[in-house]
Motif scaffolding. Structure first.
Motif, PDB file in Angstrom:
ATOM      1  N   ILE A  32     -39.038 -10.541  17.581  1.00  0.00           N
ATOM      2  CA  ILE A  32     -38.660  -9.355  16.804  1.00  0.00           C
ATOM      3  C   ILE A  32     -38.524  -9.656  15.310  1.00  0.00           C
ATOM      4  N   MET A  85     -37.995  -4.491  15.773  1.00  0.00           N
ATOM      5  CA  MET A  85     -37.889  -4.276  17.213  1.00  0.00           C
ATOM      6  C   MET A  85     -38.307  -2.844  17.563  1.00  0.00           C
ATOM      7  N   LEU A  86     -37.894  -1.881  16.767  1.00  0.00           N
ATOM      8  CA  LEU A  86     -38.301  -0.494  16.978  1.00  0.00           C
ATOM      9  C   LEU A  86     -39.800  -0.331  16.762  1.00  0.00           C
ATOM     10  N   ASN A  88     -42.110  -2.590  17.107  1.00  0.00           N
ATOM     11  CA  ASN A  88     -42.791  -3.227  18.242  1.00  0.00           C
ATOM     12  C   ASN A  88     -42.774  -2.320  19.468  1.00  0.00           C
ATOM     13  N   ALA A  89     -41.640  -1.670  19.711  1.00  0.00           N
ATOM     14  CA  ALA A  89     -41.525  -0.778  20.866  1.00  0.00           C
ATOM     15  C   ALA A  89     -42.462   0.408  20.726  1.00  0.00           C
ATOM     16  N   ARG A  90     -42.540   0.946  19.533  1.00  0.00           N
ATOM     17  CA  ARG A  90     -43.455   2.075  19.314  1.00  0.00           C
ATOM     18  C   ARG A  90     -44.904   1.643  19.483  1.00  0.00           C
ATOM     19  N   SER A  92     -46.069  -0.728  21.300  1.00  0.00           N
ATOM     20  CA  SER A  92     -46.394  -1.057  22.696  1.00  0.00           C
ATOM     21  C   SER A  92     -46.280   0.145  23.621  1.00  0.00           C
ATOM     22  N   ALA A  94     -43.498   1.875  24.382  1.00  0.00           N
ATOM     23  CA  ALA A  94     -42.273   1.825  25.184  1.00  0.00           C
ATOM     24  C   ALA A  94     -41.796   3.247  25.477  1.00  0.00           C
ATOM     25  N   ALA A  98     -36.086   4.260  25.499  1.00  0.00           N
ATOM     26  CA  ALA A  98     -35.896   2.922  24.938  1.00  0.00           C
ATOM     27  C   ALA A  98     -36.052   2.955  23.424  1.00  0.00           C
ATOM     28  N   GLN A  99     -37.034   3.710  22.961  1.00  0.00           N
ATOM     29  CA  GLN A  99     -37.233   3.826  21.518  1.00  0.00           C
ATOM     30  C   GLN A  99     -36.045   4.522  20.853  1.00  0.00           C
ATOM     31  N   LEU A 102     -33.269   2.037  20.443  1.00  0.00           N
ATOM     32  CA  LEU A 102     -33.549   1.119  19.333  1.00  0.00           C
ATOM     33  C   LEU A 102     -33.366   1.807  17.983  1.00  0.00           C
TER      34      LEU A 102
END
Length: 124
Positions: A32, A85-86, A88-90, A92, A94, A98-99, A102
């Motif tokens: 992250i 981290m947010l 990365n989640a977007r 991928s 997620a 979860a988003q 974050l």
């Protein structure tokens, strides 16, 4: 010597545990780190050490104020990792829930900064 208040003990626990987790799971934290930062693993371990030192520092009256300022600076320094981290989640895909969590974590840093300042830095 005055005993630490419950808020000092809670802060010590939060930051010390978080710091230990940096050593237990450095790869998770390195993932992250914003890509523009060099040596992600070393920075993870360094931030973990600062979290442990700051967490323990809030327990003693002589080091509490300095530890508080150090933790505030650390919270500001790790803010980009929370944003990353947010991102990365977007990227991928997620789940939205979860988003959202974050996204809520980002302003949580402000609450943590306030808690540290109130408990350790401001004059009693």
């Amino acid at each position: 010597m005055t005993r630490p208040r419950p808020s000092h003990v809670m802060l010590a626990a939060v930051f010390t545990i978080a710091g230990v987790l940096h050593y237990a799971f450095p790869g998770a934290y390195a993932r992250i780190m914003p890509p523009w930062l060099p040596h992600p693993r070393a920075l993870v371990l360094l931030s973990g050490a600062f979290q442990i030192a700051g967490g323990l520092g809030v327990l003693h009256p002589r080091t509490r104020r300095a530890a508080g300022w150090g933790l505030i600076l650390l919270l500001l320094a790790v803010w980009p990792a929370n944003v990353q981290m947010l991102l990365n989640a977007r990227a991928s895909g997620a789940p939205a829930g979860a988003q959202a969590l974050l996204l809520l974590r980002i302003p949580l840093q402000l609450l943590l900064i306030w808690w540290v300042w109130r408990s350790c830095v401001r004059s009693p």
